[in-house]
Design an enzyme around this catalytic site. Structure first.
Site, PDB file in Angstrom:
ATOM      1  N   ASP A  26       0.663  -1.344   0.012  1.00  0.00           N
ATOM      2  CA  ASP A  26      -0.058  -0.050  -0.097  1.00  0.00           C
ATOM      3  C   ASP A  26       0.988   1.216  -0.153  1.00  0.00           C
ATOM      4  OD1 ASP A  26      -2.646  -1.176   0.060  1.00  0.00           O
ATOM      5  OD2 ASP A  26      -2.041  -1.667   2.117  1.00  0.00           O
ATOM      6  N   ASP A  50       8.435   6.577   8.301  1.00  0.00           N
ATOM      7  CA  ASP A  50       7.916   6.183   9.797  1.00  0.00           C
ATOM      8  C   ASP A  50       6.789   6.923   9.789  1.00  0.00           C
ATOM      9  OD1 ASP A  50       8.228   3.998  11.892  1.00  0.00           O
ATOM     10  OD2 ASP A  50       8.131   5.830  12.767  1.00  0.00           O
ATOM     11  N   SER A  51       5.286   6.529   9.968  1.00  0.00           N
ATOM     12  CA  SER A  51       4.196   7.246  10.180  1.00  0.00           C
ATOM     13  C   SER A  51       3.403   6.602  11.164  1.00  0.00           C
ATOM     14  CB  SER A  51       3.640   7.495   8.939  1.00  0.00           C
ATOM     15  OG  SER A  51       3.389   6.085   8.387  1.00  0.00           O
TER      16      SER A  51
END
Length: 205
Positions: free
Chosen positions: A11, A79-80
């Site tokens: 995704d 990075d989330s």
């Protein structure tokens, strides 16, 4: 020139490829597992930025050690996560491993936590940090998207916590928006667009 993504999340890969569509003539975008067998990276940073750079540096060093990099290659990591104000900023940097299970389990856990709040809602925000590693050095950018979380799922698009997050200025959750609508406002888009300035400087240096 290659942009090697330090992720195997399909995704995210699709999202990044769509956002960087304008760079496709100058940049081949591929996932790291095309070049090397994925390995565990210990994300022990205290911030999104630290974890993004841990990932980009780890993949850069691993590929460099195996002589799989050229001077023109760029490693990009993400990075989330989501930070819920009424939960003291949780899950934050632990968003991807909040439940100890998969992304669906993470979503269900946060839904349960928000359902316990007085109004079953809270202001919240998504944060994305992009890490970039190259022979010239390491760089990072940030992007934020503000809104509210709700205690039930709406919509079938997106991934992660999207079905419970309503971005500011909208009535729909991210999962009810089209990919184009989401990509026009998302935290990752903002961070990637800022990172594009770095990529272009590396591309044309």
């Amino acid at each position: 020139m290659r942009l090697i993504l330090a992720t195997s999340n399909q995704d995210k890969i699709k999202e990044i490829q769509a956002i960087y569509q304008n760079l496709k003539d100058n940049l081949e975008i591929l996932a790291w597992d095309v070049l090397i067998s994925p390995f565990e990276i210990e994300e022990n940073g205290q911030t999104f930025q630290e974890n993004a750079l841990i990932k980009s540096k780890s993949v850069f060093n691993a590929l460099k050690e195996k002589n799989l990099l050229t001077q023109n290659d760029i490693i990009l990591s993400d990075d989330s996560g989501i930070c819920v104000d009424a939960l003291g900023g949780k899950p934050g940097i632990y968003s991807a491993r909040y439940s100890g299970g998969d992304s669906q389990a993470n979503l269900e856990k946060l839904l349960t936590e928000v359902a316990k709040l007085p109004n079953q809602t809270s202001s919240a925000y998504y944060c994305a940090s992009i890490g970039i590693s190259h022979f010239y050095g390491d760089f990072s950018t940030h992007g934020f998207m503000y809104g509210d979380v709700i205690a039930h799922k709406r919509g079938k698009n997106g991934f992660g916590y999207d079905p419970m997050f309503i971005p500011k200025g909208f009535n729909q959750t991210l999962a009810e928006l089209s990919d184009k609508e989401k990509n026009s406002i998302s935290h990752r888009t903002i961070a990637l667009k800022r990172a594009e300035f770095i990529l272009k400087s590396l591309l044309f240096s």
